[in-house]
Write a protein that holds these residues in place. Structure first.
Motif, PDB file in Angstrom:
ATOM      1  N   ARG A   1      78.209  21.082  22.183  1.00 21.92           N
ATOM      2  CA  ARG A   1      76.808  20.878  21.769  1.00 21.92           C
ATOM      3  C   ARG A   1      75.883  22.010  22.220  1.00 21.92           C
TER       4      ARG A   1
ATOM      5  N   ARG B   1      93.788  20.409  16.092  1.00 24.97           N
ATOM      6  CA  ARG B   1      94.042  19.146  15.371  1.00 24.97           C
ATOM      7  C   ARG B   1      95.426  19.139  14.752  1.00 24.97           C
TER       8      ARG B   1
ATOM      9  N   PRO C   1      83.637  10.926  25.837  1.00 23.64           N
ATOM     10  CA  PRO C   1      83.855   9.775  26.734  1.00 23.64           C
ATOM     11  C   PRO C   1      82.755   8.715  26.606  1.00 23.64           C
TER      12      PRO C   1
HETATM   13  N1  LIG Z   1      89.120  18.166  20.732  1.00 26.76           N
HETATM   14  C1  LIG Z   1      88.232  17.695  19.887  1.00 26.76           C
HETATM   15  O1  LIG Z   1      88.520  17.426  18.707  1.00 26.76           O
HETATM   16  C2  LIG Z   1      86.836  17.462  20.376  1.00 26.76           C
HETATM   17  C3  LIG Z   1      85.906  16.787  19.563  1.00 26.76           C
HETATM   18  C4  LIG Z   1      84.616  16.581  20.069  1.00 26.76           C
HETATM   19  C5  LIG Z   1      84.282  17.039  21.344  1.00 26.76           C
HETATM   20  N2  LIG Z   1      85.199  17.724  22.094  1.00 26.76           N
HETATM   21  C6  LIG Z   1      84.867  18.209  23.457  1.00 26.76           C
HETATM   22  O2  LIG Z   1      84.415  17.107  24.231  1.00 26.76           O
HETATM   23  C7  LIG Z   1      83.148  17.411  24.794  1.00 26.76           C
HETATM   24  C8  LIG Z   1      82.365  16.134  24.985  1.00 26.76           C
HETATM   25  O3  LIG Z   1      82.157  15.483  23.720  1.00 26.76           O
HETATM   26  P1  LIG Z   1      80.763  14.778  23.433  1.00 26.76           P
HETATM   27  O4  LIG Z   1      79.661  15.761  23.534  1.00 26.76           O
HETATM   28  O5  LIG Z   1      80.880  14.003  22.184  1.00 26.76           O
HETATM   29  O6  LIG Z   1      80.715  13.812  24.732  1.00 26.76           O
HETATM   30  P2  LIG Z   1      79.817  12.573  25.150  1.00 26.76           P
HETATM   31  O7  LIG Z   1      79.547  12.784  26.599  1.00 26.76           O
HETATM   32  O8  LIG Z   1      80.490  11.320  24.716  1.00 26.76           O
HETATM   33  O9  LIG Z   1      78.474  12.683  24.323  1.00 26.76           O
HETATM   34  C9  LIG Z   1      77.437  13.545  24.679  1.00 26.76           C
HETATM   35  C10 LIG Z   1      76.171  13.076  23.981  1.00 26.76           C
HETATM   36  O10 LIG Z   1      75.795  11.814  24.532  1.00 26.76           O
HETATM   37  C11 LIG Z   1      74.442  11.879  24.925  1.00 26.76           C
HETATM   38  N3  LIG Z   1      74.257  11.033  26.122  1.00 26.76           N
HETATM   39  C12 LIG Z   1      74.917  11.124  27.301  1.00 26.76           C
HETATM   40  N4  LIG Z   1      74.464  10.193  28.181  1.00 26.76           N
HETATM   41  C13 LIG Z   1      73.489   9.502  27.519  1.00 26.76           C
HETATM   42  C14 LIG Z   1      72.629   8.431  27.884  1.00 26.76           C
HETATM   43  N5  LIG Z   1      72.705   7.869  29.106  1.00 26.76           N
HETATM   44  N6  LIG Z   1      71.757   7.973  26.963  1.00 26.76           N
HETATM   45  C15 LIG Z   1      71.687   8.523  25.724  1.00 26.76           C
HETATM   46  N7  LIG Z   1      72.467   9.565  25.320  1.00 26.76           N
HETATM   47  C16 LIG Z   1      73.365  10.053  26.223  1.00 26.76           C
HETATM   48  C17 LIG Z   1      74.190  13.329  25.250  1.00 26.76           C
HETATM   49  O11 LIG Z   1      72.808  13.595  25.130  1.00 26.76           O
HETATM   50  P3  LIG Z   1      72.085  14.686  26.097  1.00 26.76           P
HETATM   51  O12 LIG Z   1      72.588  16.021  25.639  1.00 26.76           O
HETATM   52  O13 LIG Z   1      70.644  14.451  25.803  1.00 26.76           O
HETATM   53  O14 LIG Z   1      72.448  14.384  27.503  1.00 26.76           O
HETATM   54  C18 LIG Z   1      75.009  14.031  24.178  1.00 26.76           C
HETATM   55  O15 LIG Z   1      74.303  14.113  22.955  1.00 26.76           O
HETATM   56  C19 LIG Z   1      82.532  18.438  23.840  1.00 26.76           C
HETATM   57  O16 LIG Z   1      81.560  19.248  24.447  1.00 26.76           O
HETATM   58  C20 LIG Z   1      83.750  19.248  23.476  1.00 26.76           C
HETATM   59  O17 LIG Z   1      83.993  20.213  24.496  1.00 26.76           O
HETATM   60  C21 LIG Z   1      86.471  17.926  21.631  1.00 26.76           C
END
Ligand SMILES: NC(=O)c1ccc[n+]([C@@H]2O[C@H](COP(=O)([O-])OP(=O)(O)OC[C@H]3O[C@@H](n4cnc5c(N)ncnc54)[C@H](OP(=O)(O)O)[C@@H]3O)[C@@H](O)[C@H]2O)c1
Length: 297
Positions: free
Chosen positions: A21, A127, A209
């Motif tokens: 992000r 993938r 997560p």
């Molecule tokens: N291998 C793959 O296919 C794949 C796919 C997707 C992601 N990834 C990896 O996994 C990492 C994490 O994925 P993700 O970004 O989807 O993880 P995530 O931690 O599930 O989601 C992050 C999002 O949740 C929001 N958030 C977190 N805590 C919150 C709260 N208490 N209240 C409201 N919103 C909250 C964050 O907003 P804020 O920014 O405002 O805190 C952010 O927009 C990525 O950066 C990437 O490196 C890998």
């Protein structure tokens, strides 16, 4: 910070910082350097990115930060991925996969250039590829290791059969599978992947997560049900719901490593706190069953 040993050569921090992000964070290079350093101060030393993130720009921005503060690169374990591409055709963008020998070799060298580094600590096939020749892909991954361009290799989003196919061609050298898992996503329990990884002692990296924030903001039935239970358990432990979710992921014997998607240091701290939370065994099942998707028989 607990380090998870993936091989003799590579350990990752139990809590990993994700950079998917990064574009939405709107950071200057200086701000990104500062954020990377604040992760390292917290001993969150493993950083996850991919070639496809922001159409390769994510790697470029991270490379600019590594160049601006040369002390960062050798204090972190850098993870990147290849295999997803986009083609403009008929005025539309079409996404597809390419895990051929030539493409993997070329992609890795291009990533190294963008990231302004000589090596990637962990290089993943992003993938499952339906047009996949495991022997070809394995030949590329082995050559990258031999040339010292990557230290270890693994995959992301692979089911047990695809994992086995590539791992056979790799003579057992895959060190992780980066997968989606959270209290509203159970695909890998249903395919048997969790058991496969656990018995083979392969620790997965966990993406989204917090379901990409949907746990907190989603109005869908699964998120609402899951969060009602998670908040109840959080009150019992006098912790924030985020911390309980991370503790739940890390409770499982597979030895999961959550990847944090936020750039807010206070949210990273909520994840780190989970390392000290001890859930009751029954509480793990309360969250497992909470959304209503998984039934305990
Ligand atoms: N291998 C793959 O296919 C794949 C796919 C997707 C992601 N990834 C990896 O996994 C990492 C994490 O994925 P993700 O970004 O989807 O993880 P995530 O931690 O599930 O989601 C992050 C999002 O949740 C929001 N958030 C977190 N805590 C919150 C709260 N208490 N209240 C409201 N919103 C909250 C964050 O907003 P804020 O920014 O405002 O805190 C952010 O927009 C990525 O950066 C990437 O490196 C890998």
């Amino acid at each position: 910070m607990e380090m998870m040993k993936l091989s003799e050569k590579l350990s990752l921090s139990r809590i990993i910082q994700g950079f998917w992000r990064l574009e939405s964070w709107n950071m200057t290079t200086k701000e990104l350097v500062d954020y990377m350093n604040s992760c390292i101060e917290r001993e969150v030393t493993s950083f996850d990115t991919a070639e496809i993130y922001s159409g390769t720009q994510c790697e470029t921005w991270m490379g600019e930060a590594f160049a601006a503060d040369k002390s960062i690169r050798n204090r972190v374990q850098l993870v990147s991925k290849t295999g997803i591409f986009q083609q403009k055709t008929g005025g539309k963008t079409f996404g597809y996969y390419n895990t051929s020998y030539e493409r993997v070799m070329r992609s890795c060298k291009e990533s190294l250039h963008r990231l302004q580094t000589d090596y990637i600590d962990l290089y993943l096939i992003h993938r499952e590829d339906p047009c996949f020749d495991p022997w070809e892909t394995a030949r590329a991954l082995k050559d990258l290791k031999k040339e010292g361009l990557v230290r270890e290799v693994g995959v992301s989003n692979f089911d047990p059969f695809k994992f086995d196919a590539l791992n056979k061609a790799m003579e057992g050298e895959l060190v992780t599978n980066q997968i989606e898992w959270n209290p509203v996503c159970f695909e890998h329990f249903d395919t048997g992947l969790m058991d496969y990884l656990t018995v083979n002692r392969i620790h997965p990296m966990i993406w989204s997560p917090l379901a990409g924030g949907r746990l907190f903001t989603g109005k869908d039935e699964y998120s609402v049900k899951a969060m009602t239970k998670i908040r109840e358990i959080a009150e019992r432990h006098k912790e924030e719901p985020d911390t309980i979710v991370y503790a739940w992921l890390m409770y499982h014997p597979v030895g999961a490593m959550p990847i944090i998607g936020s750039s807010k240091a206070e949210r990273l701290d909520l994840a780190i706190k989970a390392l000290d939370v001890k859930l009751e065994h029954y509480e793990w099942y309360e969250i497992y069953a909470a959304s209503g998707q998984q039934v305990l028989r």
